[in-house]
Design a protein around this motif. Sequence first.
Motif, PDB file in Angstrom:
ATOM      1  N   TYR A  28      -2.307   1.013  -4.092  1.00 36.50           N
ATOM      2  CA  TYR A  28      -1.482  -0.168  -3.818  1.00 36.50           C
ATOM      3  C   TYR A  28      -0.982  -0.771  -5.121  1.00 36.50           C
ATOM      4  CZ  TYR A  28      -5.636  -2.822  -5.176  1.00 36.50           C
ATOM      5  OH  TYR A  28      -6.693  -3.327  -5.887  1.00 36.50           O
ATOM      6  N   VAL A  29       0.068  -1.574  -4.992  1.00 32.66           N
ATOM      7  CA  VAL A  29       0.498  -2.408  -6.114  1.00 32.66           C
ATOM      8  C   VAL A  29       0.509  -3.844  -5.592  1.00 32.66           C
ATOM      9  CG1 VAL A  29       1.883  -0.714  -7.368  1.00 32.66           C
ATOM     10  CG2 VAL A  29       2.952  -2.021  -5.545  1.00 32.66           C
ATOM     11  N   GLU A  30       0.271  -4.807  -6.486  1.00 31.89           N
ATOM     12  CA  GLU A  30       0.299  -6.192  -6.006  1.00 31.89           C
ATOM     13  C   GLU A  30       1.003  -7.112  -6.992  1.00 31.89           C
ATOM     14  OE1 GLU A  30      -3.659  -7.610  -5.145  1.00 31.89           O
ATOM     15  OE2 GLU A  30      -4.505  -6.556  -6.855  1.00 31.89           O
ATOM     16  N   GLY A  31       1.371  -8.272  -6.498  1.00 30.01           N
ATOM     17  CA  GLY A  31       2.134  -9.241  -7.291  1.00 30.01           C
ATOM     18  C   GLY A  31       3.150  -9.895  -6.371  1.00 30.01           C
ATOM     19  N   ASN A  32       4.125 -10.570  -6.972  1.00 27.47           N
ATOM     20  CA  ASN A  32       5.214 -11.132  -6.139  1.00 27.47           C
ATOM     21  C   ASN A  32       6.258 -10.046  -5.958  1.00 27.47           C
ATOM     22  OD1 ASN A  32       4.201 -13.730  -5.701  1.00 27.47           O
ATOM     23  ND2 ASN A  32       4.767 -14.285  -7.799  1.00 27.47           N
ATOM     24  N   ILE A  33       6.117  -9.296  -4.877  1.00 24.91           N
ATOM     25  CA  ILE A  33       6.885  -8.058  -4.744  1.00 24.91           C
ATOM     26  C   ILE A  33       8.190  -8.252  -3.984  1.00 24.91           C
ATOM     27  CG2 ILE A  33       6.739  -5.700  -3.809  1.00 24.91           C
ATOM     28  CD1 ILE A  33       3.735  -5.867  -4.450  1.00 24.91           C
ATOM     29  N   GLY A  34       8.373  -9.405  -3.393  1.00 23.52           N
ATOM     30  CA  GLY A  34       9.610  -9.639  -2.651  1.00 23.52           C
ATOM     31  C   GLY A  34       9.334 -10.386  -1.364  1.00 23.52           C
ATOM     32  N   PHE A  59       0.852  -1.192   0.000  1.00 17.20           N
ATOM     33  CA  PHE A  59       0.000   0.000   0.000  1.00 17.20           C
ATOM     34  C   PHE A  59       0.886   1.240   0.000  1.00 17.20           C
ATOM     35  CE2 PHE A  59      -2.760  -3.222   1.725  1.00 17.20           C
ATOM     36  CZ  PHE A  59      -3.996  -2.923   1.171  1.00 17.20           C
ATOM     37  N   VAL A  60       0.476   2.223  -0.762  1.00 17.37           N
ATOM     38  CA  VAL A  60       1.202   3.494  -0.802  1.00 17.37           C
ATOM     39  C   VAL A  60       0.238   4.573  -0.307  1.00 17.37           C
ATOM     40  CG1 VAL A  60       2.416   5.140  -2.299  1.00 17.37           C
ATOM     41  CG2 VAL A  60       2.524   2.688  -2.810  1.00 17.37           C
ATOM     42  N   HIS A  61       0.625   5.270   0.756  1.00 14.52           N
ATOM     43  CA  HIS A  61      -0.214   6.337   1.304  1.00 14.52           C
ATOM     44  C   HIS A  61       0.527   7.661   1.169  1.00 14.52           C
ATOM     45  CE1 HIS A  61      -2.550   3.152   3.355  1.00 14.52           C
ATOM     46  NE2 HIS A  61      -1.386   2.663   3.745  1.00 14.52           N
ATOM     47  N   SER A  62      -0.149   8.670   0.637  1.00 12.87           N
ATOM     48  CA  SER A  62       0.416  10.025   0.660  1.00 12.87           C
ATOM     49  C   SER A  62      -0.584  10.898   1.411  1.00 12.87           C
ATOM     50  CB  SER A  62       0.696  10.513  -0.764  1.00 12.87           C
ATOM     51  OG  SER A  62      -0.465  10.386  -1.552  1.00 12.87           O
ATOM     52  N   ASN A  67       1.362 -10.692   4.536  1.00 12.39           N
ATOM     53  CA  ASN A  67       2.073 -10.375   3.287  1.00 12.39           C
ATOM     54  C   ASN A  67       1.678  -9.031   2.688  1.00 12.39           C
ATOM     55  OD1 ASN A  67      -0.398 -11.202   2.512  1.00 12.39           O
ATOM     56  ND2 ASN A  67       0.287 -13.075   1.456  1.00 12.39           N
ATOM     57  N   GLU A  68       1.217  -8.117   3.561  1.00  7.15           N
ATOM     58  CA  GLU A  68       0.894  -6.762   3.084  1.00  7.15           C
ATOM     59  C   GLU A  68       1.742  -5.722   3.819  1.00  7.15           C
ATOM     60  OE1 GLU A  68      -3.766  -7.641   1.863  1.00  7.15           O
ATOM     61  OE2 GLU A  68      -3.346  -6.102   3.371  1.00  7.15           O
ATOM     62  N   VAL A  69       2.485  -4.957   3.019  1.00  7.75           N
ATOM     63  CA  VAL A  69       3.361  -3.914   3.557  1.00  7.75           C
ATOM     64  C   VAL A  69       2.709  -2.556   3.277  1.00  7.75           C
ATOM     65  CG1 VAL A  69       5.596  -2.775   3.124  1.00  7.75           C
ATOM     66  CG2 VAL A  69       5.477  -5.269   3.322  1.00  7.75           C
ATOM     67  N   HIS A  70       2.865  -1.613   4.212  1.00  8.43           N
ATOM     68  CA  HIS A  70       2.339  -0.257   3.992  1.00  8.43           C
ATOM     69  C   HIS A  70       3.492   0.735   3.921  1.00  8.43           C
ATOM     70  CE1 HIS A  70      -2.033  -0.919   4.829  1.00  8.43           C
ATOM     71  NE2 HIS A  70      -1.525  -2.042   5.314  1.00  8.43           N
ATOM     72  N   THR A  71       3.383   1.707   3.020  1.00  7.26           N
ATOM     73  CA  THR A  71       4.395   2.771   2.935  1.00  7.26           C
ATOM     74  C   THR A  71       3.704   4.127   2.962  1.00  7.26           C
ATOM     75  OG1 THR A  71       4.300   2.769   0.510  1.00  7.26           O
ATOM     76  CG2 THR A  71       5.976   1.373   1.521  1.00  7.26           C
ATOM     77  N   TRP A  72       4.398   5.128   3.498  1.00  8.59           N
ATOM     78  CA  TRP A  72       3.868   6.486   3.541  1.00  8.59           C
ATOM     79  C   TRP A  72       4.897   7.444   2.950  1.00  8.59           C
ATOM     80  CZ3 TRP A  72       2.811   2.795   7.082  1.00  8.59           C
ATOM     81  CH2 TRP A  72       1.479   2.643   7.496  1.00  8.59           C
ATOM     82  N   PHE A  73       4.429   8.294   2.039  1.00  9.09           N
ATOM     83  CA  PHE A  73       5.280   9.346   1.485  1.00  9.09           C
ATOM     84  C   PHE A  73       4.594  10.666   1.805  1.00  9.09           C
ATOM     85  CE2 PHE A  73       6.288   5.522  -0.797  1.00  9.09           C
ATOM     86  CZ  PHE A  73       7.668   5.562  -0.897  1.00  9.09           C
TER      87      PHE A  73
END
Length: 362
Positions: free
Chosen positions: A87-93, A78-81, A172-178
């Motif tokens: 969000y983006v999904e797939g085999n992300i790492g 998830f990308v939060h601003s 398996n869900e990561v959140h990021t904030w910009f």
Amino acid sequence: MKIAIIGAGLAGLSCAVALEKHGHSADIFEQRNEIGLGYDIAELMTPILHGPINDSVKFFSETYDIHFKPASNVQKIFVHSENESSYVEGNIGFVNMRGRYEDSYEKQLAQQLVHSTIHYDSHANYENISKEYTHVVVATGDPQDTQQIQPFDIALPSAFAGAVVKGEFVRNEVHTWFNNDFAPQGMGYLIPHSETQATLVIVFPQYKDEWLQKRSEFWETMVKEASHALEQELVVENEFTINDYIVGKCHYPRIGNTFFVGNCFGAITPFLGFGQTGSILTGIYAAQDICGHGDYEKLCKPLFNDYEDSLVLRRGIERLSNHQLDLVTKSLHNPLIRKIVTRPNMGVLKGLSHLLKPFISK
Ligand SMILES: Cc1cc2nc3c(=O)[nH]c(=O)nc-3n(C[C@H](O)[C@H](O)[C@H](O)COP(=O)(O)OP(=O)(O)OC[C@H]3O[C@@H](n4cnc5c(N)ncnc54)[C@H](O)[C@@H]3O)c2cc1C
């Protein structure tokens, strides 16, 4: 050959394991009384800007016979601003534990050692060690140690605040904030360890004293934002702060029989601060050179290229206002953009950095 490795972190231990694959062993000096960092965290390994390595676990296992068991595979970021979320999904790492955790990557590496010895409580001094050993691998995780021996270009010093948080998480869900209001020119992120525990961190460049002075305020806002986004009251434990964490690169990966690996080489990609893949790779490459199976400087070239591409993206993101960050987040609503960003082997961010390069002076 008498090989010394200074530092039993990710790079030093990867080097030791790779040396053993070629029939050599090392004396590993570790200043702590056990393996581990001074803080408890989970970290992320993602193929972003490491194009050829889509699946790091498979890659290290099949290419180098070095085996990792991650904590989870990430399916969604998830990308939060300020005013947008996407969000983006797939085999992300993969998410992996670090440091003192039983299943940390350092401990997994140490378990793969058979003949090498880790000398704990041994703060090693390069001058003394280099007199006793034919080969020295500098793997202290601190570029200031590299600077004692050779020039090290600093892209940015960064500051962190972080903690283990308790709550309910999807593994398996990561959140990021910009958001420049609480992570100026940096980011915040939440990486689950399990269904009930996660690492929450803010990291920003130490460009202004004012930002460092406001760190507690930023951190409180981060906890509130994360609680809000995850619709729960997060419980904060084991808080930590880090200052002057240097992102940059050395001039010479090897000087004589001294090898600089991990952060001492410049393994951290400046855009989002990923350093694990580069740390493991430099450890392995140094071992290959020591054993006569490669040329460390040549093997490191793609990592230097990645570093330069990533630096362009960092300088780009540093210029974005909250409004522009909202626009970037909003663009991820577009399914095509979403797909391109996460598609294996597309090298999208690398391509973007080449496009941006002419417009951004380093
Ligand atoms: C808070 C935080 C979050 C991060 N998150 C991510 C992430 O999500 N993904 C990612 O890819 N990267 C991440 N990184 C970067 C990544 O952790 C580093 O790039 C990587 O750990 C560097 O490995 P290293 O082996 O060079 O150093 P380290 O793993 O730090 O190991 C260095 C070791 O050397 C020992 N040592 C130091 N000096 C001496 C001495 N003189 N004598 C003996 N021993 C010594 C230390 O005690 C330590 O054990 C993060 C970094 C931080 C700080």
